[in-house]
Design a protein around this motif. Structure first.
Motif, PDB file in Angstrom:
ATOM      1  N   GLN A  26     -39.303  19.751  73.721  1.00 49.38           N
ATOM      2  CA  GLN A  26     -38.837  20.493  74.890  1.00 49.38           C
ATOM      3  C   GLN A  26     -38.707  21.988  74.583  1.00 49.38           C
ATOM      4  O   GLN A  26     -37.889  22.695  75.162  1.00 49.38           O
ATOM      5  CB  GLN A  26     -37.508  19.917  75.401  1.00 49.38           C
ATOM      6  CG  GLN A  26     -37.622  18.473  75.831  1.00 49.38           C
ATOM      7  CD  GLN A  26     -36.313  17.896  76.333  1.00 49.38           C
ATOM      8  OE1 GLN A  26     -35.230  18.363  75.988  1.00 49.38           O
ATOM      9  NE2 GLN A  26     -36.404  16.873  77.151  1.00 49.38           N
ATOM     10  N   LYS A  28     -37.492  23.485  72.084  1.00 50.87           N
ATOM     11  CA  LYS A  28     -36.187  23.858  71.549  1.00 50.87           C
ATOM     12  C   LYS A  28     -36.092  23.636  70.049  1.00 50.87           C
ATOM     13  O   LYS A  28     -35.036  23.864  69.458  1.00 50.87           O
ATOM     14  CB  LYS A  28     -35.079  23.051  72.250  1.00 50.87           C
ATOM     15  CG  LYS A  28     -34.958  23.340  73.748  1.00 50.87           C
ATOM     16  CD  LYS A  28     -33.848  22.517  74.377  1.00 50.87           C
ATOM     17  CE  LYS A  28     -33.718  22.825  75.866  1.00 50.87           C
ATOM     18  NZ  LYS A  28     -32.621  22.035  76.500  1.00 50.87           N
ATOM     19  N   LYS A  38     -32.779  21.769  65.752  1.00 51.78           N
ATOM     20  CA  LYS A  38     -32.810  21.709  67.217  1.00 51.78           C
ATOM     21  C   LYS A  38     -31.404  21.462  67.738  1.00 51.78           C
ATOM     22  O   LYS A  38     -30.551  20.895  67.031  1.00 51.78           O
ATOM     23  CB  LYS A  38     -33.763  20.608  67.693  1.00 51.78           C
ATOM     24  CG  LYS A  38     -33.434  19.213  67.217  1.00 51.78           C
ATOM     25  CD  LYS A  38     -34.498  18.233  67.699  1.00 51.78           C
ATOM     26  CE  LYS A  38     -34.178  16.812  67.239  1.00 51.78           C
ATOM     27  NZ  LYS A  38     -35.181  15.847  67.727  1.00 51.78           N
ATOM     28  N   ASP A  41     -28.854  16.826  71.193  1.00 54.09           N
ATOM     29  CA  ASP A  41     -29.255  16.311  72.502  1.00 54.09           C
ATOM     30  C   ASP A  41     -28.828  14.859  72.703  1.00 54.09           C
ATOM     31  O   ASP A  41     -29.431  14.130  73.483  1.00 54.09           O
ATOM     32  CB  ASP A  41     -30.769  16.452  72.691  1.00 54.09           C
ATOM     33  CG  ASP A  41     -31.565  15.719  71.618  1.00 54.09           C
ATOM     34  OD1 ASP A  41     -30.949  15.112  70.719  1.00 54.09           O
ATOM     35  OD2 ASP A  41     -32.817  15.747  71.685  1.00 54.09           O
ATOM     36  N   HIS A 125     -28.138   9.042  81.468  1.00 55.19           N
ATOM     37  CA  HIS A 125     -29.143  10.058  81.738  1.00 55.19           C
ATOM     38  C   HIS A 125     -30.272   9.448  82.577  1.00 55.19           C
ATOM     39  O   HIS A 125     -30.335   8.219  82.763  1.00 55.19           O
ATOM     40  CB  HIS A 125     -29.657  10.674  80.434  1.00 55.19           C
ATOM     41  CG  HIS A 125     -30.136   9.705  79.410  1.00 55.19           C
ATOM     42  ND1 HIS A 125     -31.205   8.850  79.623  1.00 55.19           N
ATOM     43  CD2 HIS A 125     -29.691   9.443  78.152  1.00 55.19           C
ATOM     44  CE1 HIS A 125     -31.418   8.121  78.549  1.00 55.19           C
ATOM     45  NE2 HIS A 125     -30.506   8.450  77.636  1.00 55.19           N
ATOM     46  N   ASP A 186     -37.871  11.435  66.961  1.00 53.96           N
ATOM     47  CA  ASP A 186     -37.050  11.488  68.177  1.00 53.96           C
ATOM     48  C   ASP A 186     -36.758  10.091  68.735  1.00 53.96           C
ATOM     49  O   ASP A 186     -37.109   9.764  69.872  1.00 53.96           O
ATOM     50  CB  ASP A 186     -37.744  12.350  69.243  1.00 53.96           C
ATOM     51  CG  ASP A 186     -37.766  13.814  68.852  1.00 53.96           C
ATOM     52  OD1 ASP A 186     -37.007  14.198  67.940  1.00 53.96           O
ATOM     53  OD2 ASP A 186     -38.534  14.578  69.457  1.00 53.96           O
ATOM     54  N   SER A 188     -35.564   7.186  70.603  1.00 51.09           N
ATOM     55  CA  SER A 188     -34.910   6.959  71.900  1.00 51.09           C
ATOM     56  C   SER A 188     -34.626   5.465  72.009  1.00 51.09           C
ATOM     57  O   SER A 188     -35.493   4.677  72.384  1.00 51.09           O
ATOM     58  CB  SER A 188     -35.819   7.407  73.047  1.00 51.09           C
ATOM     59  OG  SER A 188     -36.042   8.792  73.005  1.00 51.09           O
TER      60      SER A 188
END
Length: 271
Positions: A26, A28, A38, A41, A125, A186, A188
């Motif tokens: 993203q 960032k 980063k 998040d 989210h 990342d 998820s």
């Protein structure tokens, strides 16, 4: 691109070079020597949990991970920033999503005995909400006016596949390297059948990443007979998430998803 991490954060994590912006993340994420920095998040509780899960996978022979790195004072978060070990690799090109699928299967095999984390229950989210809609655990109030969503809801049928801990966003987060195992980034987490995570990769690849629709048949041949229903749920997941994130683009989303919905409708057969 957002602003780079401040000097105090670099000092805390023991790096001194100038940060370089990284593609993805993203816009960032910043690479500094052997780290990726980063902004936080996720909740701190989830970050601590991920530290344990990824540390247990670190060193596997068939897949690489990049665990979080603590600061010199033992902190996972410094002024809102996190650090992760940098690992080499590049996102898949449209012809390499079969390799992404294979990496996901290897990653999920390592996760097979992990218990379900309670932190999944508190997430609200857009992606968590979309996942619940995809699995019939929540409804979308305006779903009836979204033709691609309505069509997928009509196609959805019960499935009987065991759930486990999975990575629900592998598509751009498996990086390939010519000499090293694939890198999974990342994380998820979701508690779903691994074939659902595979179906998300396939759906993303053909809808958004220019992969040929031959990928659908190729992966289906490797999966169980319930895979068409996993594709239905995967398309629902992405379609609902995109609508929640950008409801003003509903007509555009419908055009993006329509070809894949038609292919999956033929596979699922409405029954």
């Amino acid at each position: 691109m957002d602003k780079p991490p401040p000097r105090a954060v670099l000092d805390a994590f023991g790096v001194s070079a100038d940060p370089l912006p990284l593609a993805g993340g993203q816009e960032k994420a910043w690479q500094v020597q052997g780290l990726v920095l980063k902004p936080l998040d996720m909740s701190v509780a989830e970050l601590r949990w991920q530290e344990g899960v990824l540390a247990a996978l670190d060193g596997a022979l068939d897949v690489r991970v990049a665990p979080p790195v603590r600061s010199a004072h033992g902190r996972l978060v410094v002024a809102g920033w996190t650090a992760w070990r940098y690992e080499g690799g590049s996102p898949a090109t449209p012809d390499r999503y079969g390799d992404v699928v294979a990496a996901g299967r290897a990653f999920h095999e390592h996760l097979r005995r992990c218990p379900r984390p309670a932190l999944l229950d508190s997430r609200d989210h857009p992606w968590a909400r979309a996942d619940r809609v995809a699995w019939g655990e929540a409804s979308l109030d305006d779903g009836a006016r979204l033709p691609h969503v309505a069509a997928l809801l009509e196609l959805r049928r019960p499935v009987d596949a065991p759930a486990q801990l999975v990575h629900g966003d592998l598509t751009d987060n498996v990086h390939l390297h010519p000499d090293l195992p694939p890198l999974v980034l990342d994380f998820s987490p979701y508690w779903r059948p691994p074939s659902y995570a595979t179906a998300i990769v396939v759906a993303d690849a053909v809808v958004f990443r220019g992969a040929p629709f031959d990928l659908v048949a190729e992966v289906r041949a490797q999966e169980t007979t319930e895979f068409p229903q996993m594709l239905v749920r995967a398309l629902l997941f992405r379609a609902v998430a995109d609508h929640l994130l950008a409801p003003d683009k509903s007509e555009e989303w419908a055009r993006w998803f329509a070809p894949a919905v038609r292919v999956v409708a033929e596979l699922a057969g409405g029954g």
